[in-house]
Design a protein around this motif. Sequence first.
Motif, mmCIF file in Angstrom:
data_model
loop_
_atom_site.group_PDB
_atom_site.id
_atom_site.type_symbol
_atom_site.label_atom_id
_atom_site.label_comp_id
_atom_site.label_asym_id
_atom_site.label_seq_id
_atom_site.Cartn_x
_atom_site.Cartn_y
_atom_site.Cartn_z
ATOM 1 N N GLU A 151 0.834 -1.203 0.000
ATOM 2 C CA GLU A 151 0.000 0.000 0.000
ATOM 3 C C GLU A 151 0.868 1.252 0.000
ATOM 4 O O GLU A 151 0.610 2.212 -0.727
ATOM 5 N N SER A 154 2.506 1.898 -3.353
ATOM 6 C CA SER A 154 1.581 2.323 -4.403
ATOM 7 C C SER A 154 1.284 3.815 -4.352
ATOM 8 O O SER A 154 0.693 4.362 -5.282
ATOM 9 N N GLY A 175 -3.204 -4.237 -0.494
ATOM 10 C CA GLY A 175 -2.373 -4.915 -1.483
ATOM 11 C C GLY A 175 -2.684 -6.390 -1.577
ATOM 12 O O GLY A 175 -2.691 -6.970 -2.677
ATOM 13 N N VAL A 208 1.752 -4.561 -6.210
ATOM 14 C CA VAL A 208 1.748 -3.099 -6.124
ATOM 15 C C VAL A 208 1.129 -2.484 -7.375
ATOM 16 O O VAL A 208 0.385 -1.497 -7.294
ATOM 17 N N GLU A 209 1.389 -3.057 -8.541
ATOM 18 C CA GLU A 209 0.801 -2.518 -9.757
ATOM 19 C C GLU A 209 -0.713 -2.700 -9.770
ATOM 20 O O GLU A 209 -1.437 -1.913 -10.390
ATOM 21 N N PHE A 212 -2.449 0.481 -8.290
ATOM 22 C CA PHE A 212 -2.399 1.786 -8.936
ATOM 23 C C PHE A 212 -3.776 2.312 -9.355
ATOM 24 O O PHE A 212 -4.028 3.520 -9.266
#
Length: 407
Positions: A151, A154, A175, A208-209, A212
Amino acid sequence: MIEQSLRGIRIIDLSMGWAGPLACRQLADMGADVIKVESCERFDWWRSWEATPEWIEDDGAEKSSAFNMVNRNKRAITLDLEDPSGREILLRLVESAHAVVENFSGAVLPKLNLSYDVFKSVNDKIILMSMPAFGSTGPWANFRAYGSTVEQASGLPHLNGLEQDPPTMQHVAFGDAVGGLNGAAALLVALRYQARSGEGQFVDVSQVEGLFPLGAHGIMAYAATQSLPSRTGNRRDGASPHGVYQCAGADDWLVIQIFNDAQWQALRTVAAPNLDEFDDRFADPEELDRYIASWTAHQNAQELMYRLQSLRIPAAATNKASTLLNDPHLQAQNHWQWMDRAVVGNQPNPSPPFRANGRTVQIRSPAPTLGQHNHEVLVGELGISQQQYEQLIERGTIGDRPRMQRK
């Protein structure tokens, strides 16, 4: 029936915690045979972060509500993958599997001499889905992280909280949950491709992506203006009032969101005379919040929610854990399925959020206990002899109780 749509699909679940197990549970809910693999020393950390003799004696490994929530509809075996015999058994399982799922940090599988190429050597159609925090390539590929770390990476905390406060985390480990849902979607697509082409593949899910999109408003604002959006707490640009207001109960709250003048005039009418002096709803949002709070303080949250919604005013009473089990909407949907499970007894399980022809998807089994299906899978399906099975127990390769890690 949707709970049988993946019948015949076998998934080996090496994952731990929330993200990987949630991804696998989504497919287990659709009928896939998910075999969860732990070891007696390195068990799923959602059972506990560490073992103590007292915790083991008290069956602590079976009391984690978090573990039990994300591992229903699965079978469970134990294998010490650092033991060559345990690794060999895993590869035998992979021979009959459609996919393997893991969410370790990048260095773990190589240490065990396990990789996509190794799995592919025993099953050339296998799918390996890895779910590391930052993906399997790039400078951060081997970094360890948990949902809250993801988190922060990001950028979400820079969009939450009040302007005068430091970046504010949600403390929900988004996440993990978002990674689990993205992982389930990716795995379904890979299985579809496998069914059509007969080919496996390595699927790399960056947690993490996956976060977004939740911060897209901040990323887009900076890309357009080269300045960061300010943190506004419960407020929102273009909406006023927009907040959470305490109601008559000790901890009862109501969310009210006004996006246009029609909603605003409707709110002024129902709250009269409390808001009569506010001709401009944007002029003094703090004072407006105080007046609304003085009005809602004497209202029942649920009753006011229905009253405001009947006037097309966006409003929602905030649920608590103590009210969700008896929420009338969830009860009408037959959302909670109560099931008996070893050690913890009769417990509620949330239904899958999808339905088929209006029918709630039925849960087949509660979360398995540690090593519950060792004999069923190893002897009954892999054909290991009873003598070999007992030798594996003696060596500590398998078992059904946690052990303190050897130093």
